[in-house]
Scaffold this active site. Structure first.
Site, PDB file in Angstrom:
ATOM      1  N   LYS A 177     -59.257  11.847  -2.077  1.00 48.11           N
ATOM      2  CA  LYS A 177     -60.268  10.559  -1.972  1.00 48.11           C
ATOM      3  C   LYS A 177     -59.250   9.615  -1.179  1.00 48.11           C
ATOM      4  O   LYS A 177     -58.377   8.832  -2.009  1.00 48.11           O
ATOM      5  CB  LYS A 177     -60.746  10.208  -3.375  1.00 48.11           C
ATOM      6  CG  LYS A 177     -61.892   9.714  -3.105  1.00 48.11           C
ATOM      7  CD  LYS A 177     -62.110   8.263  -2.156  1.00 48.11           C
ATOM      8  CE  LYS A 177     -61.762   7.199  -3.016  1.00 48.11           C
ATOM      9  NZ  LYS A 177     -61.513   5.869  -1.931  1.00 48.11           N
ATOM     10  N   GLU A 252     -48.583   6.340  -9.158  1.00 43.39           N
ATOM     11  CA  GLU A 252     -47.467   5.697  -8.212  1.00 43.39           C
ATOM     12  C   GLU A 252     -48.193   4.189  -8.120  1.00 43.39           C
ATOM     13  O   GLU A 252     -49.141   4.294  -7.162  1.00 43.39           O
ATOM     14  CB  GLU A 252     -47.461   6.399  -6.908  1.00 43.39           C
ATOM     15  CG  GLU A 252     -46.877   7.731  -7.138  1.00 43.39           C
ATOM     16  CD  GLU A 252     -45.259   7.687  -7.416  1.00 43.39           C
ATOM     17  OE1 GLU A 252     -44.662   6.743  -7.298  1.00 43.39           O
ATOM     18  OE2 GLU A 252     -44.907   8.830  -7.784  1.00 43.39           O
ATOM     19  N   CYS A 286     -45.333  -0.960  -1.573  1.00 43.72           N
ATOM     20  CA  CYS A 286     -45.353  -1.013  -3.009  1.00 43.72           C
ATOM     21  C   CYS A 286     -43.908  -1.285  -3.416  1.00 43.72           C
ATOM     22  O   CYS A 286     -43.756  -2.098  -4.359  1.00 43.72           O
ATOM     23  CB  CYS A 286     -45.481   0.568  -3.526  1.00 43.72           C
ATOM     24  SG  CYS A 286     -45.034   1.732  -2.705  1.00 43.72           S
ATOM     25  N   GLU A 385     -47.258  -9.090  -7.921  1.00 45.73           N
ATOM     26  CA  GLU A 385     -47.249  -8.239  -6.554  1.00 45.73           C
ATOM     27  C   GLU A 385     -48.152  -9.031  -5.526  1.00 45.73           C
ATOM     28  O   GLU A 385     -49.340  -9.071  -5.841  1.00 45.73           O
ATOM     29  CB  GLU A 385     -47.675  -6.854  -6.584  1.00 45.73           C
ATOM     30  CG  GLU A 385     -47.624  -6.075  -5.314  1.00 45.73           C
ATOM     31  CD  GLU A 385     -47.913  -4.708  -5.538  1.00 45.73           C
ATOM     32  OE1 GLU A 385     -48.994  -4.476  -5.947  1.00 45.73           O
ATOM     33  OE2 GLU A 385     -47.073  -3.704  -5.132  1.00 45.73           O
TER      34      GLU A 385
END
Ligand code: NAD
Length: 496
Positions: A177, A252, A286, A385
């Site tokens: 997905k 992750e 990331c 972040e």
């Protein structure tokens, strides 16, 4: 261009028949559509994968046969490198040159795991001496089962390849997905896998929204392992869904990675790597080294060089010659980043450059490379972040202080250190609580090395041998020599 789902070896419309628009972030205009999969499509895809895994040839065939198909996929990706790179650029916004890196890396990933499948099969089972000659014991590794893979939009094909290639190489069957924002290169991957001769049901693609397609996949009892890359909030939901029936999960997630610059290093190199560390891919990385810790004697000098370099970055649509930074992926992402910048200003951080949309670009989701100095270490912009082109600086006086500041984060994906003193670099590398540490560089990523985070940056590792073993179950087989005596009431010595 209308892209369909790929289920049980066939390209099909969603059972509900809907499609989602795919937008070009440089213009905000729709240029393609992808099928809007829902729970019913996920059911069909998982059923097909389950059948292929439980009764099909794929998990049982020789590694060389699986490897041959994966190598065909790698060849096909390379043969279509230019077309795929253009697609990735339009879908995600990244400069064409960067899209080419991603696509080439994705091809390499398929070749790498084809080799890995053969190598691990050749190693065979491991005999273990348990100190009792009546027992012959061994360890074997088997494909884990049906994998539900959910991936983000920042490196659309590459993040999918990091899961699909090792999972298939290991003999698993998979339902992928991808992000609804950038599904197109994964739709191409489905075509290549089909053309390469993959048996029906082994790979299935369900495009669609996270809540409509991702959630049912993560909740599906027919999935043995969830392999997720994305935000911490969604990762937590995926893990909760996996926890309900105790299913394997790898995560992750994001980060807020530090880059420690000592005064003895070449400042121009520090500028180059810290720029790459946070402005590459528009900062939607990331592992972005977005917290720059600078030893006080060179703090202002480095800041000035960083400002000049950031102001030289050429921003524009990814297909324009010389462009180094494209648009962010979506309007929502653009708003989030601008809100993050506003919070930095409100916290009292010194805005050195950037901070808004570039005035020469009237459409698209562009944000200027932005640098904050003197950022408070308890502020949102320092701790969370941003996932955009925003660099935060803070000075330090000692190595111990730098390490403490670097580790003062709930994340632990990556970290970097720059110094001419390699012994010091090694000390810092060992002290950083992060899954990836770069010395005198930031961001180079190799398929052969494990990738993943400490703390809230995730669970498990992708890439390298670790990323292959993540798709294997471990089984011990213990055989008793039945010509020997066995008194059940006499316990084994080493078990007392
Ligand atoms: P996201 O969490 O919004 O979405 C990731 C995927 O999850 C998408 O496919 C989305 O459709 C799906 N999803 C959304 N809601 C869901 C739900 N309720 N259940 C199941 N699936 C759902 O993340 P994003 O915005 O696509 O990606 C950005 C994030 O990914 C950042 O935090 C970034 O740090 C992280 N990331 C991490 C790595 C890594 O290797 N650690 C790599 C790339 C990106």
């Amino acid at each position: 261009m209308r892209n369909l789902l790929f289920i049980d070896g066939a390209f099909v419309e969603s059972l509900r028949g809907g499609f989602l628009d795919v937008l070009d972030p440089a213009t905000g205009e729709s240029f393609a559509q992808a099928a809007a999969g829902t729970g019913a499509d996920v059911d069909a895809a998982v059923l097909a994968a389950r059948r292929a895994f439980d009764h099909g040839q794929w998990p049982r065939m020789a590694a060389a046969s699986r490897a041959a198909i994966l190598r065909r996929v790698a060849t096909e990706i390379r043969a279509n490198l230019e077309q795929l790179s253009v697609l990735e650029m339009r879908d995600n916004g990244k400069p064409l040159k960067e899209a080419r890196w991603d696509i080439a890396d994705a091809a390499f990933c398929f070749d790498y795991y084809a080799d890995m499948a053969e190598q691990v099969e050749a190693e065979g089972e491991t005999a273990v001496d348990v100190g009792d000659e009546r027992f012959a014991c061994r360890i074997r590794k088997e494909p884990l089962g049906v994998v539900g893979a959910i991936t983000p939009w920042n490196f659309p094909l590459l993040m999918a390849a990091w899961k699909v290639a090792p999972a298939l190489a290991a003999g698993c069957c998979i339902v992928l997905k991808p992000s609804e924002l950038c599904p197109l290169s994964c739709a191409e991957l489905a075509r290549y896998l089909h053309d390469a001769g993959l048996p029906p049901g082994v790979f299935n693609l369900v495009t669609g929204l996270g809540t409509e397609a991702g959630a049912p996949l993560s909740e599906h009892p027919g999935v043995d392992k969830l392999a997720f890359t994305g935000s911490q909030a969604t990762g937590s939901r995926v893990m909760q869904a996996a926890a309900r029936d105790i299913r394997n999960v790898s995560l992750e997630l994001g980060g807020k990675s530090p880059f420690i610059v000592f005064a003895d290093c070449d400042l121009d190199k520090a500028v180059e790597w810290s720029q790459f560390g946070v402005f590459w891919n528009q900062g939607q990385i990331c592992s972005a080294t977005s917290r720059l810790l600078v030893e006080r004697p060179v703090y202002e000098a480095l800041l000035l060089k960083l400002k000049e370099a950031a102001e030289r970055i050429v921003i524009g649509p990814g297909d324009q010659e010389g462009v180094q930074m494209g648009p962010l992926v979506s309007e929502l992402q653009c708003c989030r980043v601008l809100e993050g910048i506003a919070s930095g200003i409100a916290s009292g951080a010194r805005l050195v450059t950037g901070g808004g949309r570039p005035s020469h670009l009237r459409q698209g989701y562009f944000v200027e490379p932005t640098i904050f100095a003197d950022v408070a270490t308890d502020s949102w912009i320092w701790r969370e972040e941003v996932f955009g082109p925003v660099l935060c600086l803070h000075p330090f006086d000692t190595e111990e202080e730098a390490i403490a500041l670097a580790n003062d984060s709930r994340f632990g994906l990556a970290g970097a250190v720059m110094s001419d003193d390699l012994a010091r670099c090694d000390r810092v590398a060992k002290a950083l609580r992060a899954g990836v540490v770069w010395i005198n560089c930031s961001q180079p990523t190799f398929t052969q090395l494990p990738w993943g985070g400490y703390k809230a940056s995730g669970i498990g590792r992708e890439l390298g041998r670790h990323g292959y073993e993540a798709f294997l179950e471990v089984k011990q087989i213990t055989r008793f020599d039945h010509t020997q005596d066995w008194n059940w009431y006499q316990p084994l010595v080493n078990q007392i």
